[in-house]
Design a protein around this motif. Structure first.
Motif, PDB file in Angstrom:
ATOM      1  N   TYR A 160       0.831  -1.206   0.000  1.00 35.39           N
ATOM      2  CA  TYR A 160       0.000   0.000   0.000  1.00 35.39           C
ATOM      3  C   TYR A 160       0.863   1.252   0.000  1.00 35.39           C
ATOM      4  O   TYR A 160       1.802   1.380   0.790  1.00 35.39           O
ATOM      5  CB  TYR A 160      -0.921   0.016   1.217  1.00 35.39           C
ATOM      6  N   ARG A 161       0.537   2.182  -0.888  1.00 39.09           N
ATOM      7  CA  ARG A 161       1.182   3.489  -0.927  1.00 39.09           C
ATOM      8  C   ARG A 161       0.086   4.550  -1.044  1.00 39.09           C
ATOM      9  O   ARG A 161      -0.701   4.518  -1.989  1.00 39.09           O
ATOM     10  CB  ARG A 161       2.128   3.610  -2.133  1.00 39.09           C
ATOM     11  N   PRO A 162      -0.008   5.463  -0.086  1.00 37.16           N
ATOM     12  CA  PRO A 162      -1.055   6.491  -0.172  1.00 37.16           C
ATOM     13  C   PRO A 162      -0.869   7.371  -1.396  1.00 37.16           C
ATOM     14  O   PRO A 162       0.224   7.885  -1.640  1.00 37.16           O
ATOM     15  CB  PRO A 162      -0.881   7.282   1.137  1.00 37.16           C
ATOM     16  N   LEU A 163      -1.939   7.518  -2.166  1.00 40.98           N
ATOM     17  CA  LEU A 163      -1.880   8.367  -3.353  1.00 40.98           C
ATOM     18  C   LEU A 163      -1.926   9.840  -2.979  1.00 40.98           C
ATOM     19  O   LEU A 163      -1.330  10.682  -3.653  1.00 40.98           O
ATOM     20  CB  LEU A 163      -3.049   8.028  -4.292  1.00 40.98           C
ATOM     21  N   ASP A 164      -2.620  10.144  -1.907  1.00 42.98           N
ATOM     22  CA  ASP A 164      -2.760  11.531  -1.461  1.00 42.98           C
ATOM     23  C   ASP A 164      -2.731  11.542   0.057  1.00 42.98           C
ATOM     24  O   ASP A 164      -3.698  11.154   0.710  1.00 42.98           O
ATOM     25  CB  ASP A 164      -4.082  12.121  -1.980  1.00 42.98           C
ATOM     26  N   ARG A 165      -1.620  11.970   0.636  1.00 44.34           N
ATOM     27  CA  ARG A 165      -1.475  11.935   2.082  1.00 44.34           C
ATOM     28  C   ARG A 165      -2.399  12.925   2.783  1.00 44.34           C
ATOM     29  O   ARG A 165      -2.590  12.848   3.985  1.00 44.34           O
ATOM     30  CB  ARG A 165      -0.019  12.188   2.476  1.00 44.34           C
ATOM     31  N   GLY A 166      -2.980  13.818   2.029  1.00 46.40           N
ATOM     32  CA  GLY A 166      -3.922  14.751   2.623  1.00 46.40           C
ATOM     33  C   GLY A 166      -5.359  14.269   2.548  1.00 46.40           C
ATOM     34  O   GLY A 166      -6.275  14.939   3.026  1.00 46.40           O
ATOM     35  N   SER A 167      -5.555  13.079   1.958  1.00 44.81           N
ATOM     36  CA  SER A 167      -6.909  12.562   1.791  1.00 44.81           C
ATOM     37  C   SER A 167      -7.559  12.300   3.139  1.00 44.81           C
ATOM     38  O   SER A 167      -6.930  11.809   4.074  1.00 44.81           O
ATOM     39  CB  SER A 167      -6.872  11.266   0.977  1.00 44.81           C
ATOM     40  N   ARG A 168      -8.866  12.616   3.220  1.00 41.82           N
ATOM     41  CA  ARG A 168      -9.633  12.336   4.431  1.00 41.82           C
ATOM     42  C   ARG A 168     -10.576  11.152   4.221  1.00 41.82           C
ATOM     43  O   ARG A 168     -11.439  10.899   5.057  1.00 41.82           O
ATOM     44  CB  ARG A 168     -10.441  13.580   4.837  1.00 41.82           C
ATOM     45  N   ALA A 169     -10.427  10.456   3.088  1.00 41.70           N
ATOM     46  CA  ALA A 169     -11.251   9.279   2.830  1.00 41.70           C
ATOM     47  C   ALA A 169     -10.948   8.215   3.887  1.00 41.70           C
ATOM     48  O   ALA A 169      -9.782   7.924   4.172  1.00 41.70           O
ATOM     49  CB  ALA A 169     -10.983   8.734   1.430  1.00 41.70           C
ATOM     50  N   ILE A 170     -11.992   7.629   4.462  1.00 48.04           N
ATOM     51  CA  ILE A 170     -11.797   6.714   5.585  1.00 48.04           C
ATOM     52  C   ILE A 170     -10.991   5.478   5.178  1.00 48.04           C
ATOM     53  O   ILE A 170     -10.226   4.931   5.978  1.00 48.04           O
ATOM     54  CB  ILE A 170     -13.163   6.313   6.197  1.00 48.04           C
ATOM     55  N   LYS A 171     -11.123   5.031   3.934  1.00 40.28           N
ATOM     56  CA  LYS A 171     -10.323   3.894   3.477  1.00 40.28           C
ATOM     57  C   LYS A 171      -8.842   4.213   3.558  1.00 40.28           C
ATOM     58  O   LYS A 171      -8.041   3.411   4.073  1.00 40.28           O
ATOM     59  CB  LYS A 171     -10.700   3.528   2.041  1.00 40.28           C
ATOM     60  N   GLU A 172      -8.455   5.380   3.070  1.00 35.60           N
ATOM     61  CA  GLU A 172      -7.046   5.776   3.113  1.00 35.60           C
ATOM     62  C   GLU A 172      -6.569   5.943   4.557  1.00 35.60           C
ATOM     63  O   GLU A 172      -5.442   5.582   4.900  1.00 35.60           O
ATOM     64  CB  GLU A 172      -6.846   7.073   2.332  1.00 35.60           C
ATOM     65  N   TRP A 174      -7.669   4.407   7.332  1.00 34.85           N
ATOM     66  CA  TRP A 174      -7.456   3.123   7.999  1.00 34.85           C
ATOM     67  C   TRP A 174      -6.193   2.441   7.486  1.00 34.85           C
ATOM     68  O   TRP A 174      -5.441   1.856   8.269  1.00 34.85           O
ATOM     69  CB  TRP A 174      -8.652   2.199   7.788  1.00 34.85           C
ATOM     70  N   LEU A 175      -5.934   2.513   6.193  1.00 31.90           N
ATOM     71  CA  LEU A 175      -4.727   1.891   5.650  1.00 31.90           C
ATOM     72  C   LEU A 175      -3.474   2.593   6.158  1.00 31.90           C
ATOM     73  O   LEU A 175      -2.456   1.951   6.442  1.00 31.90           O
ATOM     74  CB  LEU A 175      -4.779   1.891   4.120  1.00 31.90           C
ATOM     75  N   ARG A 176      -3.530   3.894   6.288  1.00 38.22           N
ATOM     76  CA  ARG A 176      -2.389   4.620   6.848  1.00 38.22           C
ATOM     77  C   ARG A 176      -2.191   4.261   8.325  1.00 38.22           C
ATOM     78  O   ARG A 176      -1.055   4.125   8.800  1.00 38.22           O
ATOM     79  CB  ARG A 176      -2.588   6.126   6.686  1.00 38.22           C
ATOM     80  N   TYR A 177      -3.275   4.138   9.051  1.00 38.30           N
ATOM     81  CA  TYR A 177      -3.194   3.732  10.460  1.00 38.30           C
ATOM     82  C   TYR A 177      -2.490   2.384  10.584  1.00 38.30           C
ATOM     83  O   TYR A 177      -1.605   2.199  11.430  1.00 38.30           O
ATOM     84  CB  TYR A 177      -4.607   3.667  11.041  1.00 38.30           C
ATOM     85  N   LEU A 178      -2.853   1.439   9.731  1.00 38.37           N
ATOM     86  CA  LEU A 178      -2.297   0.097   9.811  1.00 38.37           C
ATOM     87  C   LEU A 178      -0.866   0.006   9.306  1.00 38.37           C
ATOM     88  O   LEU A 178      -0.129  -0.906   9.684  1.00 38.37           O
ATOM     89  CB  LEU A 178      -3.180  -0.878   9.018  1.00 38.37           C
ATOM     90  N   THR A 179      -0.455   0.927   8.447  1.00 33.40           N
ATOM     91  CA  THR A 179       0.888   0.840   7.861  1.00 33.40           C
ATOM     92  C   THR A 179       1.881   1.840   8.450  1.00 33.40           C
ATOM     93  O   THR A 179       3.094   1.636   8.336  1.00 33.40           O
ATOM     94  CB  THR A 179       0.827   1.039   6.337  1.00 33.40           C
ATOM     95  N   GLU A 180       1.409   2.903   9.063  1.00 33.71           N
ATOM     96  CA  GLU A 180       2.314   3.950   9.548  1.00 33.71           C
ATOM     97  C   GLU A 180       2.531   3.946  11.059  1.00 33.71           C
ATOM     98  O   GLU A 180       3.571   4.409  11.532  1.00 33.71           O
ATOM     99  CB  GLU A 180       1.793   5.329   9.130  1.00 33.71           C
ATOM    100  N   ILE A 181       1.580   3.448  11.819  1.00 33.69           N
ATOM    101  CA  ILE A 181       1.678   3.526  13.270  1.00 33.69           C
ATOM    102  C   ILE A 181       2.446   2.331  13.816  1.00 33.69           C
ATOM    103  O   ILE A 181       2.096   1.178  13.558  1.00 33.69           O
ATOM    104  CB  ILE A 181       0.275   3.593  13.911  1.00 33.69           C
ATOM    105  N   ASP A 182       3.505   2.606  14.570  1.00 30.18           N
ATOM    106  CA  ASP A 182       4.257   1.547  15.235  1.00 30.18           C
ATOM    107  C   ASP A 182       5.056   2.154  16.375  1.00 30.18           C
ATOM    108  O   ASP A 182       4.834   3.303  16.774  1.00 30.18           O
ATOM    109  CB  ASP A 182       5.161   0.805  14.242  1.00 30.18           C
ATOM    110  N   GLU A 183       6.015   1.394  16.898  1.00 27.23           N
ATOM    111  CA  GLU A 183       6.774   1.838  18.070  1.00 27.23           C
ATOM    112  C   GLU A 183       7.612   3.081  17.810  1.00 27.23           C
ATOM    113  O   GLU A 183       7.979   3.792  18.751  1.00 27.23           O
ATOM    114  CB  GLU A 183       7.694   0.705  18.557  1.00 27.23           C
ATOM    115  N   SER A 184       7.926   3.359  16.560  1.00 28.55           N
ATOM    116  CA  SER A 184       8.775   4.509  16.243  1.00 28.55           C
ATOM    117  C   SER A 184       7.978   5.797  16.032  1.00 28.55           C
ATOM    118  O   SER A 184       8.565   6.861  15.850  1.00 28.55           O
ATOM    119  CB  SER A 184       9.603   4.214  14.984  1.00 28.55           C
TER     120      SER A 184
END
Length: 279
Positions: A160-172, A174-184
Motif C-alpha cells: 500500500y502506498r497512499p496516493l494523497d497523504r492529505g486525503s480524508r477518505a476513511i479507506k485511506e 485506515w490503511l495509513r493507520y495500519l501501515t504507519e503507526i508503530d513503536e517509532s
C-alpha cells in the motif's frame, strides 16, 4: 508513543473490543453493494464461532455479524505461507455453513466476507495489481457470472502506498493507520487524528495504556513473529540456492550429452571436473 496495531494484543483491543471501529474498517475496505453498508455489528460468542483446527499463532480472528445477518471475519496475518489462503477459505465456508445450525432454510443464507490483512507479500501476479485482491465464486465459462456468497478480500499492507497523504477518505485513513503507526511513531498526521474513529483507534494503541504484563506479551509475540520470519527467509534462500545448483547440474548434463569437452563444461557451469564426471 504508540504500539503497533498489527500485533496480536493491540489488534484484538482495537477491533475485537470496539464494534464501532470494526464496523468502520469493514465499511471502508470491503466492496459492499451500494446502499448495503454495515449499520451495526455484533461479535460472535465462542459458542457460535466454528472450530478451526488449522489456526496458527500469527492469525488474529475477529468475527461478527451485521444488521443484515451477513458474516464477517477480520484476520491479521503477520506472515504469509501457502496454507493461509486455504485457511481463510475454510473459515469463511465454516461460518457460512454454520448459519444452517440455527434452523434456517437455504434461501435465508447470508453472505460471508473475510477481510484478510496481510503484513507480508502474498501474491506474485505479473504487472501492477495493487495491494488488494478479491476472490469470489465465478463461472469459468461465463466470467461475468460472479457469486459473492463467499468473499475473500486480501489486503497486502506492504504494497500500500497512499496516493494523497492529505486525503480524508476513511479507506485511506485506515490503511495509513495500519501501515504507519508503530513503536517509532512520535507524532501523527492531523488527517488521522481529526477522524473520530481513527483517533479512538490511536488512543487504544498508546503505550501508556498498557501494563507491564501486557507489554511483556506484546514483545513476546513480536519476538515470535521475527523468529518465524527469519526462519522462512532462510528456507526461501536455501530453496533458491538448491534450485540454482540443480539448474547448473542439468545444464552440465545437457552439455555433456552434446559431447562438449569437460574443460568447456567447467567454464560454462563452474562445476568441478569431478562433479561433471559423476553426472
Amino acid at each position: 508513543m504508540y504500539l503497533n496495531p498489527k500485533v496480536d494484543l493491540t489488534f484484538k483491543k482495537v477491533f475485537g473490543e470496539h464494534p464501532n471501529l470494526v464496523k468502520s474498517l469493514l465499511n471502508a475496505l470491503l466492496p459492499l453493494p451500494d446502499g448495503m453498508e454495515i449499520v451495526s455489528v455484533e461479535y460472535l460468542t465462542n459458542e457460535t464461532v466454528p472450530d478451526n483446527p488449522a489456526k496458527k499463532l500469527s492469525i488474529v480472528d475477529v468475527r461478527c455479524t451485521d444488521n443484515y445477518g451477513r458474516g464477517f471475519i477480520v484476520e491479521m496475518q503477520s506472515l504469509w505461507n501457502g496454507e493461509f489462503f486455504s485457511r481463510t477459505l475454510f473459515n469463511v465456508a465454516s461460518m457460512y455453513s454454520k448459519q444452517l445450525d440455527k434452523g434456517s432454510a437455504f434461501e435465508r443464507l447470508r453472505e460471508v466476507y473475510a477481510l484478510a490483512l496481510v503484513n507480508d507479500d502474498a501474491f506474485d501476479y505479473e504487472g501492477d495489481d495493487g495491494y488488494m485482491q478479491e476472490f469470489y465464486i465465478s463461472n469459468r465459462n461465463h466470467p461475468d457470472d460472479i457469486r459473492k456468497d463467499l468473499a475473500l478480500i486480501f489486503v497486502e499492507l506492504p504494497k500500500y502506498r497512499p496516493l494523497d497523504r492529505g486525503s480524508r477518505a476513511i479507506k485511506e485513513l485506515w490503511l495509513r493507520y495500519l501501515t504507519e503507526i508503530d513503536e517509532s511513531t512520535q507524532s501523527v498526521d492531523e488527517a488521522l487524528t481529526d477522524n473520530p474513529d481513527i483517533n479512538e483507534a490511536l488512543q487504544i494503541v498508546e503505550r501508556s495504556a498498557y501494563s507491564d504484563g501486557d507489554l511483556y506479551k506484546y514483545n513476546d509475540y513480536r519476538l515470535e513473529i521475527m523468529t518465524q520470519r527469519n526462519a522462512m527467509m532462510r528456507e526461501r534462500s536455501e530453496g533458491r540456492a538448491e534450485g540454482r545448483a540443480e539448474a547448473l547440474l542439468e545444464t552440465a548434463r545437457n552439455l555433456k550429452a552434446m559431447g562438449l569437452p569437460v574443460e568447456q563444461i567447467v567454464a560454462a557451469t563452474k562445476l568441478s571436473p569431478d562433479e561433471i564426471a559423476a553426472l
